[in-house]
Write a protein that holds these residues in place. Structure first.
Motif, PDB file in Angstrom:
ATOM      1  N   ASP A   8      -2.069 -10.754   0.736  1.00 34.41           N
ATOM      2  CA  ASP A   8      -2.094  -9.511   1.381  1.00 34.41           C
ATOM      3  C   ASP A   8      -0.962  -9.348   2.233  1.00 34.41           C
ATOM      4  OD1 ASP A   8      -4.604  -8.858   0.238  1.00 34.41           O
ATOM      5  OD2 ASP A   8      -5.683  -9.321   2.280  1.00 34.41           O
ATOM      6  N   GLN A   9      -0.260 -10.378   2.692  1.00 30.51           N
ATOM      7  CA  GLN A   9       0.792 -10.069   3.715  1.00 30.51           C
ATOM      8  C   GLN A   9       1.984  -9.829   2.607  1.00 30.51           C
ATOM      9  OE1 GLN A   9       1.047 -13.968   5.154  1.00 30.51           O
ATOM     10  NE2 GLN A   9       0.197 -13.368   7.079  1.00 30.51           N
ATOM     11  N   LEU A  10       2.145 -10.316   1.256  1.00 33.02           N
ATOM     12  CA  LEU A  10       3.252 -10.036   0.506  1.00 33.02           C
ATOM     13  C   LEU A  10       3.027  -8.563   0.026  1.00 33.02           C
ATOM     14  CD1 LEU A  10       5.614 -10.983  -0.998  1.00 33.02           C
ATOM     15  CD2 LEU A  10       4.298 -11.730  -2.995  1.00 33.02           C
ATOM     16  N   TYR A  11       1.871  -8.181  -0.195  1.00 33.69           N
ATOM     17  CA  TYR A  11       1.545  -6.824  -0.536  1.00 33.69           C
ATOM     18  C   TYR A  11       1.945  -5.749   0.537  1.00 33.69           C
ATOM     19  CZ  TYR A  11      -0.969  -7.509  -4.862  1.00 33.69           C
ATOM     20  OH  TYR A  11      -1.377  -7.906  -6.160  1.00 33.69           O
ATOM     21  N   ARG A  12       1.644  -6.158   1.898  1.00 25.45           N
ATOM     22  CA  ARG A  12       2.096  -5.355   3.042  1.00 25.45           C
ATOM     23  C   ARG A  12       3.558  -5.291   2.963  1.00 25.45           C
ATOM     24  NH1 ARG A  12       0.631  -8.379   7.535  1.00 25.45           N
ATOM     25  NH2 ARG A  12       2.793  -9.023   7.391  1.00 25.45           N
ATOM     26  N   GLU A  13       4.206  -6.504   3.060  1.00 24.02           N
ATOM     27  CA  GLU A  13       5.592  -6.548   3.098  1.00 24.02           C
ATOM     28  C   GLU A  13       6.308  -5.507   2.072  1.00 24.02           C
ATOM     29  OE1 GLU A  13       7.145  -7.634   5.924  1.00 24.02           O
ATOM     30  OE2 GLU A  13       5.181  -8.015   6.670  1.00 24.02           O
ATOM     31  N   ASN A  14       5.782  -5.624   0.857  1.00 27.16           N
ATOM     32  CA  ASN A  14       6.555  -4.806  -0.181  1.00 27.16           C
ATOM     33  C   ASN A  14       6.226  -3.441  -0.154  1.00 27.16           C
ATOM     34  OD1 ASN A  14       7.803  -6.963  -1.569  1.00 27.16           O
ATOM     35  ND2 ASN A  14       5.924  -7.588  -2.882  1.00 27.16           N
ATOM     36  N   LYS A  71       8.832  -0.335   0.420  1.00 27.28           N
ATOM     37  CA  LYS A  71       8.856   0.937  -0.292  1.00 27.28           C
ATOM     38  C   LYS A  71       8.809   2.088   0.614  1.00 27.28           C
ATOM     39  CE  LYS A  71       7.042  -0.601  -4.535  1.00 27.28           C
ATOM     40  NZ  LYS A  71       8.371  -0.928  -5.098  1.00 27.28           N
ATOM     41  N   LEU A  72       7.989   2.021   1.664  1.00 26.33           N
ATOM     42  CA  LEU A  72       7.892   3.098   2.894  1.00 26.33           C
ATOM     43  C   LEU A  72       9.394   3.341   3.319  1.00 26.33           C
ATOM     44  CD1 LEU A  72       4.582   2.316   4.524  1.00 26.33           C
ATOM     45  CD2 LEU A  72       5.096   4.572   2.911  1.00 26.33           C
ATOM     46  N   TYR A  73      10.231   2.447   3.696  1.00 22.76           N
ATOM     47  CA  TYR A  73      11.421   2.419   4.324  1.00 22.76           C
ATOM     48  C   TYR A  73      12.283   3.103   3.314  1.00 22.76           C
ATOM     49  CZ  TYR A  73      15.755   1.242   6.463  1.00 22.76           C
ATOM     50  OH  TYR A  73      16.960   1.037   7.059  1.00 22.76           O
ATOM     51  N   ASP A  74      12.280   2.706   1.909  1.00 25.48           N
ATOM     52  CA  ASP A  74      12.836   3.432   0.852  1.00 25.48           C
ATOM     53  C   ASP A  74      12.739   4.750   0.770  1.00 25.48           C
ATOM     54  OD1 ASP A  74      13.976   0.929   0.030  1.00 25.48           O
ATOM     55  OD2 ASP A  74      12.818   0.703  -1.836  1.00 25.48           O
ATOM     56  N   CYS A  75      11.508   5.234   1.189  1.00 28.30           N
ATOM     57  CA  CYS A  75      11.382   6.730   1.166  1.00 28.30           C
ATOM     58  C   CYS A  75      11.644   7.540   2.501  1.00 28.30           C
ATOM     59  CB  CYS A  75       9.612   6.971   0.719  1.00 28.30           C
ATOM     60  SG  CYS A  75       9.224   6.303  -0.857  1.00 28.30           S
ATOM     61  N   GLY A  76      12.274   6.891   3.414  1.00 25.50           N
ATOM     62  CA  GLY A  76      12.866   7.389   4.679  1.00 25.50           C
ATOM     63  C   GLY A  76      11.840   7.378   5.895  1.00 25.50           C
ATOM     64  N   TYR A  77      10.536   6.546   5.685  1.00 21.96           N
ATOM     65  CA  TYR A  77       9.724   6.638   6.751  1.00 21.96           C
ATOM     66  C   TYR A  77      10.157   5.657   7.756  1.00 21.96           C
ATOM     67  CZ  TYR A  77       5.966   8.778   4.051  1.00 21.96           C
ATOM     68  OH  TYR A  77       5.021   9.470   3.450  1.00 21.96           O
ATOM     69  N   ASN A  78       9.855   6.379   8.979  1.00 23.40           N
ATOM     70  CA  ASN A  78      10.410   5.816  10.324  1.00 23.40           C
ATOM     71  C   ASN A  78       9.525   4.645  10.754  1.00 23.40           C
ATOM     72  OD1 ASN A  78      11.132   5.121  12.894  1.00 23.40           O
ATOM     73  ND2 ASN A  78      10.576   7.184  13.847  1.00 23.40           N
ATOM     74  N   LEU A  79      10.060   3.360  10.427  1.00 21.27           N
ATOM     75  CA  LEU A  79       9.311   2.231  10.465  1.00 21.27           C
ATOM     76  C   LEU A  79       9.433   1.287  11.635  1.00 21.27           C
ATOM     77  CD1 LEU A  79       9.148   0.897   7.000  1.00 21.27           C
ATOM     78  CD2 LEU A  79       7.275   2.271   8.140  1.00 21.27           C
ATOM     79  N   LEU A  80      10.792   1.432  12.389  1.00 21.98           N
ATOM     80  CA  LEU A  80      11.261   0.455  13.261  1.00 21.98           C
ATOM     81  C   LEU A  80      11.295   1.374  14.654  1.00 21.98           C
ATOM     82  CD1 LEU A  80      14.012  -0.934  11.028  1.00 21.98           C
ATOM     83  CD2 LEU A  80      11.592  -1.773  11.622  1.00 21.98           C
ATOM     84  N   LEU A  88      18.105 -11.845  -2.525  1.00 19.85           N
ATOM     85  CA  LEU A  88      18.720 -11.184  -3.762  1.00 19.85           C
ATOM     86  C   LEU A  88      19.951 -10.424  -3.405  1.00 19.85           C
ATOM     87  CD1 LEU A  88      15.730 -10.382  -5.809  1.00 19.85           C
ATOM     88  CD2 LEU A  88      17.106 -12.110  -6.352  1.00 19.85           C
ATOM     89  N   SER A  89      20.961 -10.067  -4.112  1.00 11.65           N
ATOM     90  CA  SER A  89      21.962  -9.306  -3.979  1.00 11.65           C
ATOM     91  C   SER A  89      21.565  -8.076  -3.568  1.00 11.65           C
ATOM     92  CB  SER A  89      22.875  -9.330  -5.062  1.00 11.65           C
ATOM     93  OG  SER A  89      24.125  -8.543  -4.768  1.00 11.65           O
ATOM     94  N   TYR A  91      17.974  -3.175   3.792  1.00 15.13           N
ATOM     95  CA  TYR A  91      16.863  -3.311   4.914  1.00 15.13           C
ATOM     96  C   TYR A  91      17.220  -3.897   6.035  1.00 15.13           C
ATOM     97  CZ  TYR A  91      14.245  -2.463   0.553  1.00 15.13           C
ATOM     98  OH  TYR A  91      13.530  -1.817  -0.763  1.00 15.13           O
ATOM     99  N   PRO A  92      16.797  -3.563   6.976  1.00 12.15           N
ATOM    100  CA  PRO A  92      16.973  -4.126   8.213  1.00 12.15           C
ATOM    101  C   PRO A  92      16.332  -5.424   8.611  1.00 12.15           C
ATOM    102  CG  PRO A  92      15.470  -2.088   8.611  1.00 12.15           C
ATOM    103  CD  PRO A  92      15.695  -2.260   7.012  1.00 12.15           C
ATOM    104  N   GLU A  93      16.938  -5.990   9.414  1.00 10.23           N
ATOM    105  CA  GLU A  93      16.659  -7.593   9.533  1.00 10.23           C
ATOM    106  C   GLU A  93      14.983  -7.757   9.936  1.00 10.23           C
ATOM    107  OE1 GLU A  93      17.580 -10.761  13.005  1.00 10.23           O
ATOM    108  OE2 GLU A  93      19.150  -9.613  12.292  1.00 10.23           O
ATOM    109  N   GLU A  94      14.548  -6.773  10.664  1.00  9.60           N
ATOM    110  CA  GLU A  94      13.085  -6.462  11.106  1.00  9.60           C
ATOM    111  C   GLU A  94      12.027  -6.762   9.989  1.00  9.60           C
ATOM    112  OE1 GLU A  94      15.286  -4.489  14.336  1.00  9.60           O
ATOM    113  OE2 GLU A  94      15.302  -4.576  12.218  1.00  9.60           O
ATOM    114  N   LEU A  95      12.518  -6.067   8.930  1.00 10.42           N
ATOM    115  CA  LEU A  95      11.637  -6.009   7.419  1.00 10.42           C
ATOM    116  C   LEU A  95      11.773  -7.221   6.738  1.00 10.42           C
ATOM    117  CD1 LEU A  95      12.211  -2.250   6.350  1.00 10.42           C
ATOM    118  CD2 LEU A  95       9.962  -3.511   7.581  1.00 10.42           C
ATOM    119  N   LEU A  96      12.772  -8.054   6.958  1.00  9.89           N
ATOM    120  CA  LEU A  96      13.077  -9.222   6.322  1.00  9.89           C
ATOM    121  C   LEU A  96      12.574 -10.787   7.050  1.00  9.89           C
ATOM    122  CD1 LEU A  96      16.512  -8.397   4.513  1.00  9.89           C
ATOM    123  CD2 LEU A  96      13.998  -8.202   3.812  1.00  9.89           C
TER     124      LEU A  96
END
Length: 142
Positions: free
Chosen positions: A116-122, A126-135, A7-8, A14-19
């Motif tokens: 579960d995978q879809l819930y986890r990825e979403n 959301k954590l990334y949106d909140c500024g969590y260091n995921l990468l 989607l646009s 989001y970084p490539e790793e999350l997608l």
């Protein structure tokens, strides 16, 4: 013109790793929902769970058909219960042959894993949106 599968704005947000595996994860869920539309009644999925163009389209179409009381989604269901614009978009995406291919390769016994995978990825998004260091790796010396 090569149209993005997302989607646009998603690829910029989001970084490539999350997608990275998003198409596969959404595809598995969509295939299961088309194989057993009653899953739409059991799970609280919304269109916002899907960030790929095709994922959202096929989810919305399945949800719409299910809302009309259809328990089985087939080509006749799509053609007789959709507006012409939706049918045209459906045909542009490969028509019912694409759905048949997707449905034929998934096993409903794996639905819990796929959802579960879809819930986890979403959740990760959301954590990334909140500024969590995921990468970045975090060194912890306890």
């Amino acid at each position: 013109m090569n149209k993005s599968v997302f989607l646009s704005g998603i690829e910029k947000k989001y970084p490539e790793e999350l997608l990275e595996k998003r198409m596969e994860i959404e595809g598995n869920c969509i295939a299961c929902l088309w194989k057993d539309p009653l899953l739409l009644d059991e799970y609280d999925f919304t269109k916002d769970f899907f960030v790929t163009r095709d994922g959202r389209f096929y989810f919305e179409l399945a949800k719409n058909l299910r809302s009309k009381g259809l328990n089985t989604l087939d080509e006749v269901s799509v053609l007789s219960n959709s507006k012409e614009q939706v049918i045209d978009a459906f045909n542009d995406k490969g028509g019912f042959e694409i759905i048949e291919q997707m449905v034929s390769i998934v096993n409903l016994n794996n639905w819990d894993t796929y959802s579960d995978q879809l819930y986890r990825e979403n959740l990760l998004m959301k954590l990334y949106d909140c500024g969590y260091n995921l990468l970045n790796k975090v060194n912890y010396s306890g």
